[in-house]
Design an enzyme around this catalytic site. Structure first.
Site, short mmCIF file in Angstrom:
data_model
loop_
_atom_site.label_atom_id
_atom_site.label_comp_id
_atom_site.label_asym_id
_atom_site.label_seq_id
_atom_site.Cartn_x
_atom_site.Cartn_y
_atom_site.Cartn_z
N LYS A 117 3.56 -10.64 -3.51
CA LYS A 117 4.14 -9.33 -3.28
C LYS A 117 5.60 -9.54 -2.63
O LYS A 117 6.56 -9.08 -3.11
CB LYS A 117 3.44 -8.53 -2.07
CG LYS A 117 2.27 -7.97 -2.29
CD LYS A 117 1.54 -7.60 -0.90
CE LYS A 117 0.12 -7.25 -1.02
NZ LYS A 117 -0.71 -6.69 -0.07
N GLY A 123 0.76 -1.05 0.05
CA GLY A 123 0.09 -0.04 0.02
C GLY A 123 0.85 1.26 0.15
O GLY A 123 1.61 1.43 -0.91
N GLY A 182 -12.56 -2.74 3.39
CA GLY A 182 -12.13 -2.58 2.09
C GLY A 182 -10.74 -3.22 1.98
O GLY A 182 -9.84 -2.68 1.17
#
Ligand code: NAP
Ligand code: HSE
Length: 425
Positions: A205, A134, A187
């Protein structure tokens, strides 16, 4: 003022966040960077669906050509998710001279070589900071300021959903299903949350991060993976009593030409810096020969933290004079000089249910001794169920294969194996 015209592929959690961030931040961007950003079209599956963001309905389309073939659009931002059709759309956009910014770790981990080749061929940019952790700038940190390091170890909490679930289970002893539902409402979870809880998301990732850290392609298929679906409240409670915190860790280590990459539930001592990373926070702890230990921490999921990384990439792409790509040979298969091992050395937490009778403990411990696995700590709980008691062992570091061999010696008539959880320091 330079105007950059953008097309979106997707407008869900991340796309909605990017729209709102661009809208609220546009005057500052214009003032500071002399760039005005205009979103022209937004591809979605269903134009009639209610959306929480304020994208004007007339921008929505279900025809990918409206974004991919519009000559006015110079940058395509992708947040649809999934390998396909996202990969083909990004390849088409780049073939048509458009720079791509993506939050899609699946597409990058599986098709990075194709995407990078297309970008280099068309002399456009490929930016993917938002695809890993993120808001944390781990991609650019590995690509630029840490270039002067041989990184030998990287351990990360890189999935917000599972960290949110494990943190609540650890702190409040809450039920797994209930906490997962809350992560979805926030979310944080992937469109299909199985990808989070089975460790796929973290493995994608890790494949990208380890490649950048080790300057060599670490294919997704080389990442060993176990998710959190078999973790029990009892394991978390026993580990807590023994001074450990359970995390879903992504671990990459390099020793010369040997690489290990794995994602699995891991106990960490409670004073380890990663043990204090809770909720949807992500963190990456690494060691390089020059920088020594370092930890980057921040919000790894959610609309605005992810939008922060996407919009950062959009601005970088919009103002770059040249687009930069990793310099290692980005091929589907790894360099033939590298070996990927599955016989890593680590400590283990082993929980068994054993008959409550004289000599049983010695017979169980004997199974470890036969494979030269040394026990560091042992705990016996007095909760008896079906005449059995829980025995918990924490071993010294041992090779994975020795541990698996030791577990095969356990005698089913006196003991049942309940859990095997790796322990890192
Ligand atoms: P999401 O809420 O499910 O949004 C997906 C969007 O893509 C929706 O707008 C959907 O359209 C559209 N879409 C999907 N398939 C499509 C297709 N075949 N054709 C046209 N439109 C399509 O997902 P998200 O949470 O925003 O995640 C998007 C991406 O960001 C994923 O790659 C994810 O891994 C990544 N990411 C997510 C987070 C996070 O915290 N959520 C963080 C970092 C990275 P409709 O709206 O009409 O259904
Ligand atoms: N589902 C992912 C997570 C989103 O929980 O971390 C960020 O990639």
């Amino acid at each position: 003022m330079k105007e950059v015209v953008i097309g979106f592929l997707g407008c869900g959690n991340v796309g909605g966040g990017v729209w709102e961030l661009l809208k609220g931040f546009a005057p500052e961007i214009a003032h500071r960077d002399h760039v005005s950003i205009r979103v022209k079209r937004v591809l979605v599956r269903d134009v009639t669906k209610a959306r929480s963001c304020s994208v004007p309905p007339e921008l929505l389309t279900t025809d990918p050509a409206d974004v991919l073939y519009d000559p006015e659009i110079s940058l395509v931002a992708e947040f649809m998710g999934g390998e396909q059709p996202a990969t083909e759309y990004m390849l088409t956009a780049m073939k048509n001279g458009k720079t791509v910014v993506t939050a899609n770790k699946v597409a990058v981990a599986l098709n990075w070589h194709r995407l990078q080749a297309a970008a280099q061929q068309s002399r456009v940019g490929l930016y993917y900071e938002a695809s890993v952790c993120g808001a944390i700038p781990i991609i650019s940190t590995l690509m630029t300021p840490l270039q002067a390091n041989r990184i030998d170890k990287l351990m990360g909490i890189i999935n917000g959903t599972t960290n949110y679930i494990l943190s609540r289970m650890y702190q409040y002893g809450e039920d797994y299903d209930l906490v997962l539902r809350d992560a979805q409402k926030l979310g944080l979870a992937e469109p299909n949350p199985a990808s989070d809880v089975e460790g796929m998301d973290a493995a994608y990732k890790l494949s990208v991060m380890a490649s950048l850290a080790f300057h060599a392609r670490v294919p997704f298929k080389q990442v060993y993976r176990e998710g959190i679906t078999r973790v029990t409240a009892m394991d978390i409670a026993c580990g807590k009593e023994m001074g450990y915190v359970l995390k879903l860790l992504a671990i990459a280590k390099r020793d010369g030409s040997t690489i290990e990459v794995r994602v699995h539930p891991t106990f960490l001592p409670k004073d380890h810096p990663l043990s204090r990373v809770d909720g949807s926070f992500n963190a990456v702890y690494l060691h390089g020969h020059a920088c020594k230990e370092m930890m980057l921490q921040g919000r790894g999921a959610g609309d605005m933290p992810t939008a922060s990384a996407v919009v950062g990439d959009i601005l970088q792409a919009a103002t770059a004079e040249v687009h930069v790509h990793p310099t290692f040979a980005n091929t589907a298969e790894p360099d033939a000089s590298l070996t990927f091992t599955d016989n890593w050395k680590t400590r283990f937490f082993i929980r068994v249910s054993a008959s409550d009778a004289p000599g049983v403990l010695a017979r169980v411990a004997g199974c470890f001794a036969r494979e030269n696995v040394s026990i560091a700590t042992m705990m016996q709980k007095d909760a008896v169920e079906d005449g059995r008691v829980p025995l918990i062992f924490i071993t010294h570091a041992a090779p994975e294969q020795s541990m698996q061999a030791a577990l095969r010696h356990l005698e089913p008539e006196i003991c049942r194996l309940e859990s095997v959880i790796r322990v890192e320091a």
